[in-house]
Design a protein around this motif. Sequence first.
Motif, mmCIF file in Angstrom:
data_model
loop_
_atom_site.group_PDB
_atom_site.id
_atom_site.type_symbol
_atom_site.label_atom_id
_atom_site.label_comp_id
_atom_site.label_asym_id
_atom_site.label_seq_id
_atom_site.Cartn_x
_atom_site.Cartn_y
_atom_site.Cartn_z
ATOM 1 N N TYR A 46 56.106 3.387 48.013
ATOM 2 C CA TYR A 46 57.444 2.823 47.040
ATOM 3 C C TYR A 46 57.320 2.798 45.903
ATOM 4 O O TYR A 46 56.153 2.493 45.131
ATOM 5 C CB TYR A 46 57.747 1.440 47.956
ATOM 6 C CG TYR A 46 57.976 1.357 49.361
ATOM 7 C CD1 TYR A 46 58.923 1.511 50.019
ATOM 8 C CD2 TYR A 46 56.766 0.934 50.284
ATOM 9 C CE1 TYR A 46 59.261 1.692 51.380
ATOM 10 C CE2 TYR A 46 56.877 0.913 51.639
ATOM 11 C CZ TYR A 46 58.299 1.128 52.115
ATOM 12 O OH TYR A 46 58.405 1.206 53.594
ATOM 13 N N GLU A 106 60.825 -2.107 42.101
ATOM 14 C CA GLU A 106 61.511 -2.231 41.030
ATOM 15 C C GLU A 106 61.610 -3.753 40.634
ATOM 16 O O GLU A 106 61.595 -3.952 39.422
ATOM 17 C CB GLU A 106 62.802 -1.597 41.433
ATOM 18 C CG GLU A 106 62.940 -0.180 41.540
ATOM 19 C CD GLU A 106 64.402 0.282 41.741
ATOM 20 O OE1 GLU A 106 65.417 -0.353 41.509
ATOM 21 O OE2 GLU A 106 64.444 1.774 42.071
ATOM 22 N N GLN A 161 71.328 -6.012 46.902
ATOM 23 C CA GLN A 161 70.450 -4.960 46.369
ATOM 24 C C GLN A 161 70.193 -4.293 47.553
ATOM 25 O O GLN A 161 69.926 -3.060 47.699
ATOM 26 C CB GLN A 161 69.411 -5.456 45.623
ATOM 27 C CG GLN A 161 69.849 -5.863 44.036
ATOM 28 C CD GLN A 161 68.698 -6.631 43.360
ATOM 29 O OE1 GLN A 161 68.004 -7.116 43.919
ATOM 30 N NE2 GLN A 161 68.694 -6.350 41.820
ATOM 31 N N THR A 162 69.737 -4.876 48.704
ATOM 32 C CA THR A 162 69.327 -4.333 49.896
ATOM 33 C C THR A 162 70.290 -3.518 50.763
ATOM 34 O O THR A 162 70.031 -2.711 51.566
ATOM 35 C CB THR A 162 68.576 -5.372 50.990
ATOM 36 O OG1 THR A 162 69.420 -6.390 50.973
ATOM 37 C CG2 THR A 162 67.235 -5.761 50.300
ATOM 38 N N GLU A 180 72.346 -1.553 49.143
ATOM 39 C CA GLU A 180 72.172 -0.182 48.673
ATOM 40 C C GLU A 180 71.291 0.768 49.603
ATOM 41 O O GLU A 180 70.405 0.304 50.120
ATOM 42 C CB GLU A 180 71.667 -0.115 47.318
ATOM 43 C CG GLU A 180 72.658 -0.843 46.237
ATOM 44 C CD GLU A 180 72.283 -0.901 44.843
ATOM 45 O OE1 GLU A 180 71.468 0.216 44.353
ATOM 46 O OE2 GLU A 180 72.396 -1.890 44.252
ATOM 47 N N GLU A 181 71.627 2.125 49.391
ATOM 48 C CA GLU A 181 70.842 3.071 50.129
ATOM 49 C C GLU A 181 69.508 3.219 49.884
ATOM 50 O O GLU A 181 69.236 3.071 48.555
ATOM 51 C CB GLU A 181 71.540 4.329 50.217
ATOM 52 C CG GLU A 181 71.134 5.599 51.016
ATOM 53 C CD GLU A 181 71.450 5.185 52.616
ATOM 54 O OE1 GLU A 181 70.694 5.679 53.268
ATOM 55 O OE2 GLU A 181 72.866 4.404 52.760
ATOM 56 N N GLY A 182 68.455 3.054 50.613
ATOM 57 C CA GLY A 182 67.019 3.277 50.467
ATOM 58 C C GLY A 182 66.314 2.100 49.857
ATOM 59 O O GLY A 182 64.980 2.256 49.678
ATOM 60 N N TYR A 183 66.873 1.129 49.841
ATOM 61 C CA TYR A 183 66.074 -0.235 49.172
ATOM 62 C C TYR A 183 65.555 -1.074 50.468
ATOM 63 O O TYR A 183 66.497 -1.367 51.354
ATOM 64 C CB TYR A 183 67.023 -1.084 48.512
ATOM 65 C CG TYR A 183 67.087 -0.378 47.041
ATOM 66 C CD1 TYR A 183 65.910 -0.738 45.953
ATOM 67 C CD2 TYR A 183 68.231 0.189 46.378
ATOM 68 C CE1 TYR A 183 66.116 -0.250 44.729
ATOM 69 C CE2 TYR A 183 68.228 0.645 45.376
ATOM 70 C CZ TYR A 183 67.259 0.406 44.334
ATOM 71 O OH TYR A 183 67.252 1.176 43.204
ATOM 72 N N SER A 184 64.682 -1.710 50.280
ATOM 73 C CA SER A 184 63.858 -2.505 51.514
ATOM 74 C C SER A 184 63.202 -3.721 50.810
ATOM 75 O O SER A 184 62.569 -3.547 49.509
ATOM 76 C CB SER A 184 63.167 -1.732 52.433
ATOM 77 O OG SER A 184 62.355 -0.791 51.833
ATOM 78 N N LYS A 244 62.036 1.031 46.599
ATOM 79 C CA LYS A 244 62.835 2.158 47.285
ATOM 80 C C LYS A 244 61.716 3.227 47.542
ATOM 81 O O LYS A 244 60.611 3.498 46.883
ATOM 82 C CB LYS A 244 63.454 2.924 45.989
ATOM 83 C CG LYS A 244 64.389 3.861 46.435
ATOM 84 C CD LYS A 244 65.272 4.286 45.166
ATOM 85 C CE LYS A 244 66.404 5.172 45.803
ATOM 86 N NZ LYS A 244 68.046 4.408 45.373
ATOM 87 N N GLY A 245 61.904 3.795 48.673
ATOM 88 C CA GLY A 245 60.790 4.840 49.391
ATOM 89 C C GLY A 245 60.490 5.922 48.396
ATOM 90 O O GLY A 245 61.554 6.551 47.993
ATOM 91 N N LYS A 246 59.450 6.442 48.362
ATOM 92 C CA LYS A 246 59.101 7.498 47.827
ATOM 93 C C LYS A 246 59.079 8.858 48.860
ATOM 94 O O LYS A 246 58.713 8.564 49.755
ATOM 95 C CB LYS A 246 57.502 7.386 47.405
ATOM 96 C CG LYS A 246 57.416 6.647 46.103
ATOM 97 C CD LYS A 246 56.067 6.595 45.586
ATOM 98 C CE LYS A 246 55.687 5.835 44.092
ATOM 99 N NZ LYS A 246 54.355 6.037 43.858
#
Length: 155
Positions: free
Chosen positions: A19, A22, A97-98, A100-104, A125-127
Motif C-alpha cells: 500500500y 498517506e 476518506q475511506t 473514496e475509491e481504493g482507500y482502506s 491506497k492499494g499498490k
Amino acid sequence: MPKGEGKLVAQNKKARHDYFVEETYEAGIVLQGTEIKSIRAGRINLKDSYARIHNGEIFVYNMHISQYEQGNRYNHDPLRTRKLLLHRKQINKLIGQTKEEGYSLIPLKVYIKNGYAKVLLGLAKGKKKYDKREDMKRKEAKREIERAFKARQQG
C-alpha cells in the motif's frame, strides 16, 4: 510511532509493500484481560489485518493475539474483532476518506505507550503490481549504489 515513544511490539512489514500509506493515526485498542498480557509478551500478528468503520465506530479485524498460557478459562478468542478508540473528529474524517475509491485502513504497528496498547493505523491506497516492481527496482538500485560506495571506501 509518534515522537519515538513507547515500546514496539509488532509491525506489519507487508503493509508498506502492498500500500501507499498517506496518513497515520494513533488509536487505542479495547482489550480483554489476557490480551494485554499476550501483547506485552509480543505474541501478536498484524498480517492480513484491516480496520473498518461500522456505525460510527472503528473495528480491527483479523488481528491475531495468541492466547495467554496462564489464562486458562479466562482466555480470549485470538481473532476476535476489537474496537479501536479515536476522537470523533478523526473518525468523521476517516469516514469521508475511506468512502473514496481504493482507500482502506491498515494497522501498521502495535506498541505500548504509557502502559496502554496503541495501534498505528494507516490510511492507505492499494499498490498495483507495476508500482511494487518500481519500488523493488528503486531499492535494488539504492543497494547497488551503497555497495559501490562501500567498495570505494575500503579499496
